[in-house]
Design a protein around this motif. Structure first.
Motif, PDB file in Angstrom:
ATOM      1  N   THR A 135       0.838  -1.213   0.000  1.00 15.54           N
ATOM      2  CA  THR A 135       0.000   0.000   0.000  1.00 15.54           C
ATOM      3  C   THR A 135       0.874   1.264   0.000  1.00 15.54           C
ATOM      4  OG1 THR A 135      -1.658  -1.315   1.129  1.00 15.54           O
ATOM      5  CG2 THR A 135      -2.010   1.038   1.149  1.00 15.54           C
ATOM      6  N   THR A 136       0.239   2.379  -0.335  1.00 13.18           N
ATOM      7  CA  THR A 136       0.973   3.603  -0.684  1.00 13.18           C
ATOM      8  C   THR A 136       2.108   3.993   0.286  1.00 13.18           C
ATOM      9  OG1 THR A 136      -1.071   4.303  -1.684  1.00 13.18           O
ATOM     10  CG2 THR A 136       0.654   5.954  -1.533  1.00 13.18           C
ATOM     11  N   ARG A 141       7.938   4.293   0.546  1.00 12.04           N
ATOM     12  CA  ARG A 141       9.164   4.049   1.316  1.00 12.04           C
ATOM     13  C   ARG A 141       9.968   2.858   0.794  1.00 12.04           C
ATOM     14  NH1 ARG A 141      11.819   6.682   4.661  1.00 12.04           N
ATOM     15  NH2 ARG A 141      11.854   5.113   6.302  1.00 12.04           N
ATOM     16  N   GLY A 142       9.593   2.348  -0.414  1.00 11.99           N
ATOM     17  CA  GLY A 142      10.487   1.377  -1.056  1.00 11.99           C
ATOM     18  C   GLY A 142      10.049  -0.073  -1.042  1.00 11.99           C
ATOM     19  N   CYS A 174      -2.263  -2.653   3.303  1.00 14.82           N
ATOM     20  CA  CYS A 174      -1.815  -2.033   4.567  1.00 14.82           C
ATOM     21  C   CYS A 174      -2.032  -2.938   5.773  1.00 14.82           C
ATOM     22  CB  CYS A 174      -2.541  -0.723   4.779  1.00 14.82           C
ATOM     23  SG  CYS A 174      -2.029   0.079   6.319  1.00 14.82           S
ATOM     24  N   MET A 175      -0.960  -3.146   6.510  1.00 20.74           N
ATOM     25  CA  MET A 175      -1.046  -4.005   7.698  1.00 20.74           C
ATOM     26  C   MET A 175      -0.950  -3.173   8.972  1.00 20.74           C
ATOM     27  SD  MET A 175       0.741  -7.494   6.433  1.00 20.74           S
ATOM     28  CE  MET A 175       1.825  -7.075   5.106  1.00 20.74           C
ATOM     29  N   ALA A 181       6.948   2.136   7.992  1.00 21.99           N
ATOM     30  CA  ALA A 181       7.048   1.634   6.610  1.00 21.99           C
ATOM     31  C   ALA A 181       8.493   1.749   6.110  1.00 21.99           C
ATOM     32  CB  ALA A 181       6.131   2.463   5.710  1.00 21.99           C
ATOM     33  N   PRO A 182       8.928   0.841   5.237  1.00 20.03           N
ATOM     34  CA  PRO A 182       8.175  -0.299   4.702  1.00 20.03           C
ATOM     35  C   PRO A 182       8.261  -1.502   5.641  1.00 20.03           C
ATOM     36  CG  PRO A 182      10.315  -0.183   3.633  1.00 20.03           C
ATOM     37  CD  PRO A 182      10.270   0.959   4.606  1.00 20.03           C
ATOM     38  N   MET A 183       7.291  -2.399   5.499  1.00 18.62           N
ATOM     39  CA  MET A 183       7.267  -3.544   6.394  1.00 18.62           C
ATOM     40  C   MET A 183       6.879  -4.818   5.641  1.00 18.62           C
ATOM     41  SD  MET A 183       3.940  -4.614   7.011  1.00 18.62           S
ATOM     42  CE  MET A 183       3.811  -5.159   8.692  1.00 18.62           C
ATOM     43  N   ILE A 184       7.267  -5.947   6.229  1.00 21.24           N
ATOM     44  CA  ILE A 184       6.791  -7.234   5.714  1.00 21.24           C
ATOM     45  C   ILE A 184       6.212  -8.026   6.885  1.00 21.24           C
ATOM     46  CG2 ILE A 184       8.501  -7.353   3.847  1.00 21.24           C
ATOM     47  CD1 ILE A 184       9.916  -9.581   5.514  1.00 21.24           C
TER      48      ILE A 184
END
Ligand code: FES
Length: 258
Positions: A135-136, A141-142, A174-175, A181-184
């Protein structure tokens, strides 16, 4: 004169426009229709036998006990979740049919739920299913570089499982960790449905996600949350920038003097 963050955002917006100008065949991104259809395969067709394990049958009873007996269908999401955990992170048609039978609804009612919520996987995933937030805020942020680094390191396309069955890469929207951000997210099925965990790794970089993958491969448990050592949880990098002293209390009116 643009501030660096604004310049970066503007660059990302140009990239986003570029992506949507490409035809689906030019990009590796899967579009929503790919998530909605089912094609029978040897390990996923209505005749594949599937049932809850004895331990999970007890859990099914417990889940159903939370709902009035004439509203069994309300248990569809926790039952699908349990079925997915039991099946190593994905739902077969037979598993969805088994849930439909338990809650006494037509199978299509269960398919509708499983295709709507992206946390349900209807194709095989790895023992560690790596979900990149697309998400945006994460994209700005990559997140694209994060996904590229994972796909390149693992030698797979999005949605594919590595040959050893350990990893797969997917995308989520989006989580709720946009501030970092960014996240996994890593859905970890290494300990089966009993030890299943769903872990957030935030402030990641292409280098850091590869390190996380390698730690998981070695059986280590990477620290969850922000991966930026300059941050405490979601606080500002390098320490507080506001609220540095005792906060000034609000003025109190002397009500007797009014
Ligand atoms: S946009 Fe990625 S967590 Fe919200």
């Amino acid at each position: 004169m643009f501030a660096p963050a604004a310049r970066l955002a503007s660059k990302r917006l140009l990239e986003i426009r570029q992506i949507f100008r490409q035809s689906p065949s030019q990009t590796s991104r899967s579009f929503s229709t790919a998530l909605n259809y089912h094609i029978d395969s040897p390990d996923n067709n209505p005749n594949t036998p599937w049932d809850f394990s004895d331990t999970n049958k007890e859990k099914v009873k417990d889940i159903l006990s939370h709902y009035p007996s004439n509203y069994k269908q309300s248990a569809v999401i926790p039952l699908l979740d349990l079925a997915q955990q039991q099946h190593g992170g994905w739902l077969t048609v037979s598993a969805m049919n088994a849930v439909a039978k338990i809650i006494e609804v037509a199978p299509i009612r269960v398919f509708e739920v499983a295709t709507f919520y992206s946390m349900f996987n209807r194709a095989k995933v790895g023992t560690y299913h790596l979900l990149v937030c697309g998400t945006t805020p994460c994209m700005i942020r990559g997140s694209r570089e994060i996904e590229d680094a994972l796909l390149k390191h693992l030698g797979v396309k999005r949605g594919e499982v590595t040959k050893d069955g350990m990893f797969s890469v997917g995308e989520m929207e989006c989580m709720g960790s946009c501030v970092n951000a960014p996240m996994i997210t890593v859905a970890d099925y290494s300990k089966g449905s009993e030890g299943y965990t769903y872990n957030y790794y935030e402030d990641v970089t292409p280098k850091r996600v590869v390190e996380i993958v390698e730690m998981l491969r070695r059986g280590e448990i990477p620290k969850v949350g922000t991966q930026n050592p300059q941050r405490i949880m979601s606080g500002p990098e390098g320490g507080n920038t506001t609220l540095l002293g005792e906060p000034k209390p609000p003025p109190c009116r002397d009500l007797d003097a009014c």
